[in-house]
Design an enzyme around this catalytic site. Structure first.
Site, PDB file in Angstrom:
ATOM      1  N   THR A   1       0.795  -1.224   0.000  1.00  0.00           N
ATOM      2  CA  THR A   1       0.000   0.000   0.000  1.00  0.00           C
ATOM      3  C   THR A   1       0.831   1.280   0.000  1.00  0.00           C
ATOM      4  OG1 THR A   1      -0.164  -0.110   2.412  1.00  0.00           O
ATOM      5  CG2 THR A   1      -1.966  -1.093   1.145  1.00  0.00           C
TER       6      THR A   1
ATOM      7  N   THR B   1      -9.264  -1.227  -4.145  1.00  0.00           N
ATOM      8  CA  THR B   1      -9.088   0.201  -3.894  1.00  0.00           C
ATOM      9  C   THR B   1      -9.788   1.096  -4.907  1.00  0.00           C
ATOM     10  OG1 THR B   1      -7.374   1.936  -3.786  1.00  0.00           O
ATOM     11  CG2 THR B   1      -6.927   0.063  -5.205  1.00  0.00           C
TER      12      THR B   1
ATOM     13  N   TYR C   1       0.450   1.559  -8.123  1.00  0.00           N
ATOM     14  CA  TYR C   1      -0.346   0.902  -7.088  1.00  0.00           C
ATOM     15  C   TYR C   1      -1.730   0.536  -7.633  1.00  0.00           C
ATOM     16  CZ  TYR C   1      -3.449   0.532  -3.032  1.00  0.00           C
ATOM     17  OH  TYR C   1      -4.402   0.120  -2.134  1.00  0.00           O
TER      18      TYR C   1
ATOM     19  N   TRP D   1      -9.466   5.698   1.227  1.00  0.00           N
ATOM     20  CA  TRP D   1      -9.050   6.573   2.336  1.00  0.00           C
ATOM     21  C   TRP D   1      -9.169   5.880   3.689  1.00  0.00           C
ATOM     22  CZ3 TRP D   1     -11.211  12.221   1.510  1.00  0.00           C
ATOM     23  CH2 TRP D   1     -10.998  12.619   0.174  1.00  0.00           C
TER      24      TRP D   1
END
Length: 284
Positions: free
Chosen positions: A64, A103, A127, A152
């Site tokens: 991450t 994500t 990512y 987030w």
């Protein structure tokens, strides 16, 4: 007794799941860190999964470090893409339920309306590209999995935006925060509860789902909400992201539409301020 394997157990989400697991003693929980389940070493990973023999896998492990991923491309791809394919293949071969966390960074940020699960993906950094590759690879080998895209993420555990802002609000007299990136935060404890709710649901309905807390805000507005709760007197101002360049590009708009997960699984989605207050109550 069903055995639930949680990968990435020392991360924000894994740590929150460890707390939540105390309320679900009907399951045998296995919390695995990167040495127990080595997402960065595919040869080790297969044998580790065979030894643990879980009935359910909650894949909370990921690479991450968004900016570092721009240079550590190979490692990011192994953890976020190839290891996920291994997990999905294992789940398929052994009849194991798999929930994989993805994500909002699979999107390019050009939308002006909340992103649905069917919205076209177009990652703008390494990512995001590796996470999208992991989604595609997993679905290709096993269509019976659940993928949850989130955004987030913060928690009382680990390092995250909320903790950093808490510290800076106390240390500084003035603080500039990006005000042109829009989305919604996710309290990891809420996401963990959503995962457990899916496991406990009467019917397993595979697919991609979105999950974040309710609300449409910028990072700047998020800091104002933190400040409102903490009462710190720092002067906070909004700045354009062009004044805060980072190695990896960030999507300007990544607000997730949560209607599918609410409709299909009846999952609760708290408002972001309420969850933020809950998190800030804890002293770790």
């Amino acid at each position: 007794m069903e055995k639930i394997l949680v990968t990435g157990s020392t991360g924000q989400l894994g740590s929150e799941l460890k707390v939540l697991s105390e309320n679900y003693a009907q399951y045998e929980w296995v919390f695995a860190d990167r040495t127990d389940v080595s997402l960065g070493n595919l040869d080790l990973l297969k044998g580790q999964l065979e030894r643990i023999q879980a009935d359910v896998i909650l894949n909370c492990g990921a690479y991450t470090a968004v900016d570092k991923a721009e240079t550590e491309t190979e490692l990011a791809d192994v953890v976020n893409h190839l290891a996920v394919e291994v997990l999905a293949t294992y789940a398929k071969e052994h009849g194991v339920k798999l929930i994989h966390i993805s994500t909002d960074y699979v999107f390019d940020g050009t939308s002006s309306t909340a992103l649905k699960e069917v919205t076209n993906t177009n990652p703008i950094n390494v990512y995001g590209a590796t996470k999208r590759a992991g989604e595609l690879a997993a679905i290709a080998v096993n269509s019976d999995i659940v993928i949850i895209r989130t955004s987030w993420v913060y928690s009382r555990f680990g390092n995250n935006f909320v903790k950093t802002m808490q510290r800076l609000l106390k240390e500084r007299d003035t603080l500039g925060v990006v005000n042109d990136q829009i989305g919604s935060p996710t309290y990891a404890a809420d996401l963990g509860q959503a995962m457990i709710d899916i496991i406990n649901a009467q019917e397993w309905i595979p697919g991609i789902y979105n999950y974040s807390n309710e609300g449409e805000i910028s990072w700047y507005e998020f800091v104002l909400a933190i400040q409102e709760i903490t009462g710190d007197s720092c002067e906070v101002s909004g700045i354009p992201s062009s004044l805060y360049p980072t190695p990896a590009a960030r999507p300007a708009f990544s607000l997730l539409d949560k209607s599918k997960i609410k409709d299909v699984y009846g999952v609760g989605v708290p408002e972001y301020r309420e969850s933020l207050k809950k998190c800030l109550m804890f002293k770790v």
